[in-house]
Design a protein around this motif. Structure first.
Motif, PDB file in Angstrom:
ATOM      1  N   LEU A  32      39.781  66.049  70.546  1.00  0.00           N
ATOM      2  CA  LEU A  32      39.141  64.784  70.176  1.00  0.00           C
ATOM      3  C   LEU A  32      39.567  64.330  68.778  1.00  0.00           C
ATOM      4  CD1 LEU A  32      35.527  65.413  71.545  1.00  0.00           C
ATOM      5  CD2 LEU A  32      37.289  63.919  72.521  1.00  0.00           C
ATOM      6  N   VAL A  33      39.593  65.271  67.843  1.00  0.00           N
ATOM      7  CA  VAL A  33      39.981  64.928  66.472  1.00  0.00           C
ATOM      8  C   VAL A  33      41.437  64.477  66.421  1.00  0.00           C
ATOM      9  CG1 VAL A  33      40.304  65.853  64.145  1.00  0.00           C
ATOM     10  CG2 VAL A  33      38.261  66.446  65.457  1.00  0.00           C
ATOM     11  N   ARG A  36      41.931  61.096  67.806  1.00  0.00           N
ATOM     12  CA  ARG A  36      41.413  60.061  66.886  1.00  0.00           C
ATOM     13  C   ARG A  36      42.459  59.680  65.839  1.00  0.00           C
ATOM     14  NH1 ARG A  36      40.560  56.928  63.569  1.00  0.00           N
ATOM     15  NH2 ARG A  36      38.601  56.350  62.500  1.00  0.00           N
ATOM     16  N   TYR A  37      43.237  60.652  65.355  1.00  0.00           N
ATOM     17  CA  TYR A  37      44.188  60.362  64.282  1.00  0.00           C
ATOM     18  C   TYR A  37      45.604  60.086  64.801  1.00  0.00           C
ATOM     19  CZ  TYR A  37      40.662  61.748  60.903  1.00  0.00           C
ATOM     20  OH  TYR A  37      39.525  61.800  60.154  1.00  0.00           O
ATOM     21  N   PHE A  44      47.845  55.740  72.012  1.00  0.00           N
ATOM     22  CA  PHE A  44      46.847  56.605  72.625  1.00  0.00           C
ATOM     23  C   PHE A  44      47.365  57.264  73.906  1.00  0.00           C
ATOM     24  CE2 PHE A  44      44.105  54.091  69.869  1.00  0.00           C
ATOM     25  CZ  PHE A  44      43.244  55.067  69.373  1.00  0.00           C
TER      26      PHE A  44
END
Length: 320
Positions: A32-33, A36-37, A44
């Motif tokens: 998830l982290v 996100r970055y 994506f």
């Protein structure tokens, strides 16, 4: 920290399971982290594919580690247990995994070793007792034969007949004891079916009419082993006045039913006890059903008396 005799460290089970859960949670959170970055930088879709491949690879490594530490030693222990049941001596496992599985494996192997030693002790004691009693029993038989050739009074002849009958009974009991000890040895591996055994069974028990259903069903016991069991059941049926015996085989099961008088309610709980018989006057030793049960149990099966009547009906269950 736990070291084996060879100096190899084995992790405890709590560390393996806790580590697997921690890695699983860490992978989910890290994904998830990272998404996100990385999403805004490389897109994506591309980030999701890259992270998915990374997580799949890490999961595969974790699965291989769990298989090595848990699945492989459990499988090895199951194989060792099957080998011991078939008569092989307990041998050290190739794979132990965690500390707890190593302790479990050692306990199972030790239990198998104790049980095999116990069986060997019983067999040795039985052989010793029957050997020691064989000489005096034979001497009594020889003396009775010599006395029978003489001119005896009627009361002496009756006494001699009683001595001869008791001697024959002792010989039968000693033979039964040897058969019981031998029946506990798991030496009848293989399979057979009733059709292939039918001619020999009919020849051995000419006074019985055998009816066979499911004659081609493969039963997981060799012909020699199943013959021991069926000879005891058919012999019992004949001694108790049965004329017809029906053998019904289905996968993993054999039911043997006769048309004799059956088993009285008061005797149902005692028929498998050693030396219990209601047919001693007709040659019963009280060991036939004990021998049949020992053969079945030594090969992972079981025999029981069914409540169905009017004759005796025995249920033989074989392992899967």
């Amino acid at each position: 920290m736990h070291m084996t005799a060879a100096g190899k460290w084995r992790p405890p089970l709590w560390l393996v399971l806790g580590g697997a859960l921690a890695v699983t949670l860490a992978l989910s959170y890290a994904g998830l982290v990272a998404l996100r970055y990385l999403g805004p930088e490389i897109g994506f879709r591309r980030a999701a594919l890259l992270l998915g491949a990374g997580i799949a690879l890490a999961t595969l490594v974790l699965a291989l580690l769990l298989a090595r530490l848990l699945l492989r030693p459990i499988t090895a222990l199951a194989q060792a247990a099957r080998a011991i049941r078939h008569g092989a001596p307990p041998a050290p496992l190739d794979h132990y995994g965690t500390q707890e599985l190593r302790a479990l494996g050692a306990s199972v192997l030790d239990m198998g070793r104790v049980l095999q030693n116990r069986e060997a002790t019983i067999r040795s004691f039985t052989d010793h007792v029957t050997h020691e009693l064989k000489t005096p029993v034979s001497a009594i038989a020889a003396a009775a034969e010599l006395l029978a050739e003489g001119d005896l009074a009627p009361e002496d002849r009756r006494l001699l007949d009683q001595i001869s009958g008791a001697n024959r009974q002792m010989q039968a009991q000693l033979a039964a004891l040897r058969a019981v000890a031998a029946a506990r040895e798991p030496a009848f591996q293989g399979q057979t079916d009733l059709d292939s055994m039918a001619p020999a069974l009919r020849a051995a028990h000419p006074g019985l009419a055998l009816q066979i259903a499911g004659g081609t069903v493969a039963l997981p016991l060799s012909a020699a082993g199943l013959r021991v069991v069926l000879d005891q059941l058919l012999g019992n049926a004949a001694r108790h006045g049965a004329g017809t015996v029906r053998l019904t085989a289905t996968p993993g099961r054999l039911v043997v039913t006769d048309d004799g008088p059956g088993v009285s309610p008061g005797n149902r709980d005692r028929i498998f006890a050693p030396f219990f018989t209601t047919a001693r006057d007709t040659g019963g030793t009280g060991m036939g059903l004990t021998i049949a049960r020992n053969v079945m149990q030594a090969h992972g099966g079981e025999i029981s008396l069914l409540p169905d009547g009017p004759g005796a009906s025995f249920d033989l269950r074989f392992p899967d």
